[in-house]
Design a protein around this motif. Structure first.
Motif, PDB file in Angstrom:
ATOM      1  N   PHE A  89       4.116   0.618  16.640  1.00 35.27           N
ATOM      2  CA  PHE A  89       3.933  -0.906  16.490  1.00 35.27           C
ATOM      3  C   PHE A  89       4.845  -1.271  15.058  1.00 35.27           C
ATOM      4  N   GLN A  90       5.424  -2.362  14.978  1.00 35.79           N
ATOM      5  CA  GLN A  90       6.273  -3.017  13.857  1.00 35.79           C
ATOM      6  C   GLN A  90       5.489  -2.798  12.391  1.00 35.79           C
ATOM      7  N   SER A  91       3.997  -3.032  12.658  1.00 34.23           N
ATOM      8  CA  SER A  91       3.211  -2.914  11.480  1.00 34.23           C
ATOM      9  C   SER A  91       2.692  -1.463  11.168  1.00 34.23           C
ATOM     10  N   TYR A  92       3.086  -0.579  12.164  1.00 34.30           N
ATOM     11  CA  TYR A  92       2.705   0.775  11.948  1.00 34.30           C
ATOM     12  C   TYR A  92       1.050   1.023  12.282  1.00 34.30           C
ATOM     13  N   ALA A  93       0.105  -0.004  12.010  1.00 34.96           N
ATOM     14  CA  ALA A  93      -1.176   0.049  12.118  1.00 34.96           C
ATOM     15  C   ALA A  93      -2.017   1.038  11.920  1.00 34.96           C
ATOM     16  N   ILE A  94      -1.634   1.505  10.515  1.00 34.42           N
ATOM     17  CA  ILE A  94      -2.252   3.150   9.908  1.00 34.42           C
ATOM     18  C   ILE A  94      -3.572   2.563   9.603  1.00 34.42           C
ATOM     19  N   PHE A  95      -4.655   3.562   9.691  1.00 27.50           N
ATOM     20  CA  PHE A  95      -5.899   3.371   9.445  1.00 27.50           C
ATOM     21  C   PHE A  95      -6.230   3.659   7.762  1.00 27.50           C
TER      22      PHE A  95
END
Length: 360
Positions: A89-95
C-alpha cells in the motif's frame, strides 16, 4: 473488445470488466492480459480507475460484471486472503509495535509453515531488500526508504504469484524515489514474479515498466511498451498525458491518399482529418525540435524567441510560431550562443516526429 496481447503467457486475464458505484462507472469494459513475470504499470491521472482495478485484482473490490483469472484460475468469489496475490500500500501499513523481522514474517503466521522455514524465508527477504542486520530494529526507528523495503519484504515473503503495488514510492523524496525505482525494478527481475504497479507519475512508469496501460475516465486508452507509448501515442489523451507535448496549429494545404500536406511537407493522415483549408493540431515533443536550420529536418518554421531558461545540462527555449508558444530543449554546451529574447529564429523538425492529434 479483444484484450491487448502480451508476448508471454498471461498471468492475469481480465475480460469485459466493469465496476459501478451507484450510477458512476469507475471502470468501463476493461479487457487486458498481463504476462507472467512482467513489470506492468497502470498509469493515469487521479480518478481514472487504476486503483479500483488494482483492488479488483486483490479481491478487495468485486467487479460489477466481467471476469478475472489469475494463473489460469477464475477469481469469481475468491476472497482476498485466498488469492495468489499480495499488496503493498501507499502508506506501507507497517505495524509500529513489531520489529522488522516480526513485520516481515507476519503473513507467514497463518500459513502452517514450520518455524525454521519461516525464519529462513524472513532472512531471505531481508537480504533481498537489502535490510540485512536490521531484523531486530523497531519499526519507529526506520527511515522512509527502509519502511518501503519492509513493506516489500512482507509482501514477497509469502511468495505470491502477483505483487500489487499502489503508488508505493509517492511518499519518498525525489532522490530516494529515483533510487528506489532502480531497486524495485532490480528486485522484480530477481524474484521473477508479476508486478502490477499503479502510478500517476509518467516518468516512473516509463523508467520501470515492461508495458504500460494508460487509463482515463475508467477506460484503457493504450497498452504498450514505454517507447511505444511515448513515441506512438494512440490517442490525443495519451499524447498529452505522457511526456511534455507542444501543440502547433496548422492548415492543410493538400490532401492525398493517406497523407495531408502542411507547409509543403506530407504528414501522416488521421482518419478524422478534413481536406484543404482545414485546421489541424500537430503535437511535437520538445526534444525533437531544433533551434535554427537543420539539414536533417524537412520542416522549417519561422519563430520569435520569447523566453530562455537555463536548466543546468539543458537549455529550454520558448518560441512563438504563428501565435503558438512552444518549448524546445537543447544540451547546454560551453560557449554555445544563447538566443536573445525577442529575436527572430527558425525551428526545424522532422515530419516523422509530428503527431497529428486532433482535426475538426
Amino acid at each position: 473488445m479483444p484484450a491487448p496481447e502480451t508476448t508471454v503467457a498471461p498471468m492475469i486475464s481480465l475480460r469485459n470488466v466493469q465496476k459501478r458505484f451507484g450510477d458512476h462507472f469507475a471502470l468501463h469494459d476493461i479487457s487486458l492480459d498481463i504476462g507472467a513475470g512482467e513489470f506492468f504499470s497502470l498509469l493515469g491521472p487521479s480518478g481514472c480507475g487504476k486503483t479500483t482495478l488494482l483492488r479488483i485484482l486483490a479481491g478487495i473490490e468485486q467487479p460489477t460484471s466481467g471476469s478475472l483469472s489469475i494463473g489460469g484460475d477464475a477469481m469469481a468469489g475468491v476472497p482476498a486472503n485466498r488469492r495468489p496475490t499480495n499488496m503493498v500500500f501507499q502508506s506501507y501499513a507497517i505495524f509500529p509495535h513489531l520489529n522488522v523481522e516480526e513485520n516481515i514474517g507476519y503473513g507467514l503466521r497463518n500459513m502452517s509453515i514450520p518455524r525454521t522455514e519461516a525464519a529462513a524465508r524472513v532472512a531471505e527477504a531481508l537480504a533481498l531488500v537489502k535490510l540485512d542486520g536490521l531484523g531486530r530494529r523497531n519499526a519507529d526507528q526506520l527511515s522512509g526508504g527502509q519502511r518501503q523495503r519492509v513493506a516489500l519484504a512482507r509482501a514477497l515473503v509469502c511468495r505470491p504469484k502477483v505483487l500489487l503495488l499502489d503508488e508505493p514510492l509517492s511518499a519518498l523524496d525525489k532522490n530516494l524515489r529515483q533510487d528506489m525505482q532502480s531497486e524495485l525494478r532490480a528486485l522484480q527481475r530477481a524474484v521473477g514474479i508479476t508486478f502490477v504497479f499503479v502510478t500517476h507519475d509518467q516518468e516512473e512508469a516509463l523508467a520501470m515498466s515492461d508495458r504500460i496501460a494508460v487509463m482515463n475516465g475508467g477506460r484503457i486508452e493504450q497498452v504498450g511498451q514505454p517507447a511505444e507509448i511515448y513515441d506512438q501515442p494512440a490517442t490525443a489523451f495519451v499524447a498529452s498525458f505522457v511526456g511534455t507535448l507542444n501543440r502547433l496549429t496548422a492548415r492543410v494545404t493538400e490532401r492525398g491518399a493517406g497523407h495531408l500536406t502542411v507547409a509543403g511537407v506530407p504528414l501522416h493522415l488521421p482518419a478524422a482529418a478534413s481536406g484543404p483549408g482545414a485546421e489541424v493540431t500537430l503535437a511535437v515533443r520538445p526534444e525533437t525540435l531544433r533551434l535554427g536550420r537543420d539539414p536533417e529536418c524537412d520542416l522549417v518554421l519561422p519563430a520569435r524567441v520569447v523566453e530562455v531558461q537555463f536548466l543546468g545540462s539543458i537549455v529550454r527555449t520558448r518560441v512563438d510560431v504563428g501565435g503558438d508558444v512552444i518549448s524546445l530543449d537543447s544540451f547546454n554546451r560551453p560557449g554555445s550562443p544563447v538566443p536573445a529574447i525577442g529575436s527572430s529564429a527558425e525551428v526545424s523538425l522532422r515530419s516523422k516526429d509530428v503527431i497529428v492529434t486532433q482535426a475538426p
